[in-house]
Structures are given as structure tokens and as C-alpha cells.
Design an enzyme around this catalytic site. Structure first.
Site, short mmCIF file in Angstrom:
data_model
loop_
_atom_site.label_atom_id
_atom_site.label_comp_id
_atom_site.label_asym_id
_atom_site.label_seq_id
_atom_site.Cartn_x
_atom_site.Cartn_y
_atom_site.Cartn_z
CE LYS A 120 -59.41 13.93 -84.89
NZ LYS A 120 -59.22 13.65 -83.46
CG ASN A 121 -63.11 12.74 -83.10
OD1 ASN A 121 -61.88 12.74 -83.19
ND2 ASN A 121 -63.80 13.84 -82.85
NE ARG A 155 -59.16 14.61 -73.98
CZ ARG A 155 -59.12 14.68 -72.65
NH1 ARG A 155 -58.00 15.04 -72.06
NH2 ARG A 155 -60.17 14.38 -71.92
CG ASP A 189 -56.68 18.98 -80.88
OD1 ASP A 189 -55.66 18.76 -81.53
OD2 ASP A 189 -57.81 18.59 -81.21
CG ASP A 207 -64.56 18.66 -82.80
OD1 ASP A 207 -64.09 19.34 -81.86
OD2 ASP A 207 -64.44 17.43 -82.87
CB VAL A 255 -67.98 21.43 -75.66
CG1 VAL A 255 -67.32 20.07 -75.42
CG2 VAL A 255 -69.46 21.24 -75.98
C1 UD1 Z 1 -63.96 14.22 -78.16
C2 UD1 Z 1 -63.43 14.48 -79.55
C3 UD1 Z 1 -63.29 15.99 -79.79
C4 UD1 Z 1 -64.61 16.68 -79.53
C5 UD1 Z 1 -65.14 16.31 -78.15
C6 UD1 Z 1 -66.53 16.87 -77.87
C7 UD1 Z 1 -62.03 12.57 -79.97
C8 UD1 Z 1 -60.67 12.04 -80.20
N1 UD1 Z 1 -62.12 13.86 -79.69
O1 UD1 Z 1 -62.99 14.71 -77.24
O2 UD1 Z 1 -62.91 16.17 -81.15
O3 UD1 Z 1 -64.43 18.07 -79.59
O4 UD1 Z 1 -65.22 14.88 -78.00
O5 UD1 Z 1 -67.41 16.49 -78.86
O6 UD1 Z 1 -63.01 11.86 -80.07
N2 UD1 Z 1 -64.12 16.66 -69.34
C9 UD1 Z 1 -63.83 16.72 -67.99
N3 UD1 Z 1 -63.45 15.57 -67.38
C10 UD1 Z 1 -63.36 14.37 -68.03
C11 UD1 Z 1 -63.66 14.34 -69.42
C12 UD1 Z 1 -64.04 15.52 -70.04
O7 UD1 Z 1 -63.92 17.77 -67.38
O8 UD1 Z 1 -63.03 13.36 -67.42
C13 UD1 Z 1 -64.53 17.92 -70.02
C14 UD1 Z 1 -63.53 18.38 -71.05
O9 UD1 Z 1 -62.53 19.17 -70.44
C15 UD1 Z 1 -64.39 19.16 -72.00
C16 UD1 Z 1 -65.72 18.40 -71.97
O10 UD1 Z 1 -65.71 17.65 -70.77
O11 UD1 Z 1 -64.59 20.45 -71.53
C17 UD1 Z 1 -65.95 17.49 -73.15
O12 UD1 Z 1 -64.93 16.54 -73.23
P1 UD1 Z 1 -65.14 15.12 -73.94
O13 UD1 Z 1 -66.55 14.99 -74.41
O14 UD1 Z 1 -64.62 14.09 -73.02
O15 UD1 Z 1 -64.21 15.26 -75.20
P2 UD1 Z 1 -63.06 14.30 -75.70
O16 UD1 Z 1 -63.51 12.88 -75.60
O17 UD1 Z 1 -61.77 14.69 -75.11
#
Ligand code: UD1
Length: 423
Positions: free
Chosen positions: A22-23, A92, A116, A304, A326
Site C-alpha cells: 500500500k505504502n 494522508r 490515520d 507500523d 516515530v
Molecule cells: C509513512 C507511512 C506510514 C508509516 C510512516 C513511517 C504511507 C502512506 N504511510 O507515513 O504507514 O508509519 O511512513 O514509516 O506511506 N513528520 C513531521 N513533519 C513532516 C513529516 C513528518 O514532523 O513534514 C513527522 C511525523 O509527524 C511522524 C514522523 O515525522 O512523527 C514520521 O513521518 P513520515 O515518515 O513522514 O510518515 P508518513 O510518510 O506520514
């Protein structure tokens, strides 16, 4: 609203097949916007999030056809630049169209995304990185609005190896003028899949699989055919399910090399893990032993799979410390797990889990995809019946979850939830 009704006690045994991640596929679909013409993706899971992303792309002007395990996206020369508000708020991952739209159209308007309920999940790294490439970004009336008639390569350092920010920056920089360096980039297998897809399309990306990605912008990209990388989180879910139920499951299509720490934890818990040519097998004969886990960006233990390992520790022999680094709000799941009798205390990033001989079935709710799957696993080892509500979350990420569980011998069924109280 539907729920899963799980009757505990079964030992899972047999084979399951894991399809594309999915991701990854959601980002590949977004990246297809970068090339005019027909992109063909295979190993596409039949899940709700793919349906939502298909609709996001249609409303941007693409033709999207889905058949058994495939998606074909026909991207027009003239692309809309505004992603549908309601669709983006539901998922998201739709923020992944932001980078490609800026690169293709010179402007983009995308709702602040939903998804989520697992933490604040800011977008500041996306915004700061895209601004370094020359985009002017504002937020208005619930939308992110970007303007960048030309993107120019730049050096970007991410404060944290964010998966989504790395992806958006990659997809924006492949068509930018000059060279972009993304430092402290995420290294997840899904990022590697996206890089390989972009390279197939004609992009110049160096350092794939490392934390420094160097992108030399090109004039244009061409549509391609690409098979999605297998879903390591779904594969890991089956591995955990086998271990928790003292079962024996062959996870076809699962890549052990993408789950090294998670599978090693299962071995420490007492499982036998056998990687093979086309997947891996997990067998557990005795009660699992408690295992400490610390979540970290890849190649660390995946956040995850944290709810599943918490559930496993809830029935393990001993006490474990699970540390979440995370997503800070992932502990919402703990409240539900304790309804099943689990003994879990949280303090900041840490959860202490004291394993119990047995859990006890109860009605619970899925707050997100992974929490929902983990509650089903907990229900499999609980006495009596566990009803997991709000399973539309699980449908976002697991293809045929109930059918696959039943094929392995579990007693699980899907049913309409009873009407909500009228007040
Ligand atoms: C993706 C995955 C999710 C997984 C996560 C970490 C998808 C659709 N989802 O989510 O399933 O759990 O990676 O492996 O691929 N953050 C900030 N600012 C930003 C971006 C992120 O503070 O601009 C923080 C987030 O709040 C979080 C952390 O960084 O605490 C990780 O986020 P990120 O790696 O970006 O996860 P997603 O891409 O949202």
C-alpha cells in the site's frame, strides 16, 4: 459501519500470499502524474486506499482503469492542479500528489490531508524542502497552495528521515533544473521502489537505498510498466499472527530482507523463521517469550508493526518494553488492547507490557489500519469473542484479511455493526 467478529483459540496454519505494498503503490500512482501517457502498475492490492487514490487522479484529469491486481493510469498533457478536498482529507497519502503536481503544472492546490489518527504528522519537512526547490507555499482555507513556475535543484537536509517528505522531494526534483541532494532521506523499501520506478521513467537518481539521494533533473519522463514491491507490513503482520497463535504459516511473496529486525525479534521470542526463495515461513511451538522493541525509521523496527508486537507481548512469557519513536499517539491502541485484559502501562515514548497467560474477548475499536489488524490478532488468542469495530480502517490496508485468516484456520467473520444509539 462493519466489524470483525473473532472467536479466539485457533492456531494459524497454511499459506498466505502477500501482494504489493500500500505504502508504495499510492506513491507510484502519484508519480505517474510526472509522465504524459499510460503507466501500468502490477501487484496492486485491492484495498480502499487504492480506490481513493484512483479517484484523486481521475479528478485531476487522468483516466484510471483497475483490473485484477493492476492499475493503468493515462495521464493527459493538460493536468488539473487541484486535488479534491474531501478525498485528500480521507487519506494522508494523497499529499504525495503535491510534489508531482508542482513539477508538472508549476502550481498545486491540495487539501491538508487526513488519514490515520496516529499523531500530529506535520508537513513542515515537505514544505521546507519544496520551498528550497523554489516553490512558494501558503496555507489557506484548509488547503496547501504552491506556486513554482520553475523548480531549481537545491541541497535539502531533512530533520527526520520522513518517508512522505522524501517522496515528495524526489518527485518534485526529478523534473527540476539542476541537481538536488536530499540528506537524511528515508531508506524504506517503498522509497527504493519509488526511486526505481522514477529511474525506469528516465529520471537520474543516485544513492538509491542510502540516506543521501542525488537527483539530476531531466526535461521529461516517459510512462512505464512496473511491479509494486511486496508489502512488508502485511507480511510482518502474518509473521506476528503465526507466532502469537503458535502456528505455522508460509508467507509467500514476503521479503525477509525487508523485515530483518522484526523477524529477528520473533526468533528471540522463540519462533523458527525460515527464509525461502519465494517468501518465508514462521513456526512457533511454545508460548512466545517477551521481547523488547524500539521503533525507528528503516532499517529499524517498523512503527507500523508496533501494535502487533505489543499484542504479541501481551500474551508472552515475561515483561517487555516497547518504545515508540516515530508516531507519538500510537498508544491510543493500548486503551483498546487493555479492554481485552492486556497489562500495559505507557509513559512518554515507552510502554511496559506484562505478558498474561490469556486475554479475554471484548468489543474494541480500530483507530487506524495497524491497530485494527493488531486487535484482530489479539482476538485470535483471547478467550471467547472479540468484536473489532470501525474495520473500514483495516480495509484501507489489508486485501481480503478475513478471507485469508479463515483460510489459515481462524474463526473470523465480517458483519454489519449494530445500529448506533440515536443519541
Ligand atoms: C509513512 C507511512 C506510514 C508509516 C510512516 C513511517 C504511507 C502512506 N504511510 O507515513 O504507514 O508509519 O511512513 O514509516 O506511506 N513528520 C513531521 N513533519 C513532516 C513529516 C513528518 O514532523 O513534514 C513527522 C511525523 O509527524 C511522524 C514522523 O515525522 O512523527 C514520521 O513521518 P513520515 O515518515 O513522514 O510518515 P508518513 O510518510 O506520514
Amino acid at each position: 459501519m462493519e466489524r470483525f467478529v473473532v472467536t479466539g483459540g485457533a492456531r494459524l496454519a497454511g499459506e498466505v500470499t502477500v501482494t504489493g505494498a500500500k505504502n508504495s503503490v499510492l506513491k507510484l500512482m502519484a508519480a505517474s502524474l510526472l509522465a504524459v501517457g499510460r503507466t501500468h502498475l502490477t501487484a496492486v492490492p485491492d484495498i480502499l486506499d487504492v480506490t481513493i487514490m484512483s479517484e484523486v487522479l481521475r479528478r485531476l484529469g487522468c483516466t484510471v482503469e483497475r483490473a485484477d491486481g493492476t492499475v493503468t493510469i493515462d495521464v493527459p498533457e493538460q493536468l488539473g492542479h487541484e486535488a479534491d478536498y474531501d478525498l485528500v482529507r480521507r487519506m494522508r497519502a494523497s499529499i504525495a500528489v503535491f510534489g508531482p503536481l508542482i513539477a508538472r503544472c508549476g502550481e498545486a492546490k491540495v487539501a491538508l490531508p487526513g488519514g490515520d489518527a496516529i499523531g500530529s504528522r506535520g508537513l513542515d519537512f515537505h514544505i521546507a524542502g519544496l520551498a528550497k526547490l523554489g516553490a512558494q507555499i501558503d496555507s489557506e482555507h484548509g488547503y496547501l497552495i504552491a506556486k513554482a513556475p520553475r523548480l531549481t535543484g537545491a541541497q535539502v537536509w531533512l530533520d527526520f528521515p520522513s518517508v512522505g517528505a522524501t517522496e515528495n522531494l524526489l518527485m518534485a526534483s526529478v523534473l527540476a533544473d539542476g541537481t538536488t541532494t536530499i540528506d537524511n532521506a528515508a531508506r524504506e523499501p517503498e522509497i527504493v521502489d519509488l526511486c526505481e520506478f522514477l529511474v525506469q521513467m528516465g529520471a537520474q537518481v543516485q544513492g538509491i537505498g542510502t540516506s543521501t539521494l542525488v537527483v539530476d533533473g531531466v526535461q521529461e519522463l516517459s510512462p512505464v510498466e512496473h511491479a509494486t514491491v511486496p508489502d512488508r507490513i502485511v507480511a510482518g503482520t502474518w509473521a506476528m499472527a503465526a507466532a502469537m497463535t503458535r502456528g505455522d504459516v508460509l508467507v509467500r511473496g514476503g521479503r525477509a530482507e525487508h523485515l530483518e529486525i522484526a523477524l529477528d525479534k520473533l526468533v528471540m521470542a522463540g519462533a523458527v523463521v525460515e527464509p525461502g526463495a519465494d517468501g518465508f515461513r514462521v513456526r512457533m511451538d511454545d508460548r512466545p517469550r517477551a521481547v523488547d522493541v524500539v521503533t525507528l525509521p528503516y532499517p529499524g523496527f517498523p512503527t507500523d508493526l508496533q501494535p502487533m508486537v505489543l499484542a504479541l507481548n501481551a500474551v508472552a512469557d515475561g515483561t517487555a518494553m516497547v518504545t515508540e519513536n516515530v508516531f507519538e499517539a500510537r498508544w491510543m491502541f493500548v486503551n483498546e488492547l487493555t479492554r481485552l485484559g492486556a497489562d500495559v502501562r505507557t509513559d512518554g515514548h515507552h510502554a511496559v507490557v506484562r505478558g498474561k497467560d490469556r486475554l479475554s474477548g471484548a468489543p474494541v475499536k480500530a483507530h487506524d489500519i495497524r491497530a485494527g489488524a493488531a486487535l484482530v490478532l489479539a482476538g485470535l488468542v483471547a478467550d471467547g469473542i472479540t468484536e473489532v469495530g470501525d474495520v473500514h480502517h483495516v480495509d484501507r490496508g489489508y486485501e481480503g484479511f478475513v478471507e485469508q485468516l479463515c483460510a489459515l484456520g481462524a474463526d473470523v467473520r465480517r458483519e454489519a455493526a449494530a445500529d448506533e444509539l440515536p443519541f
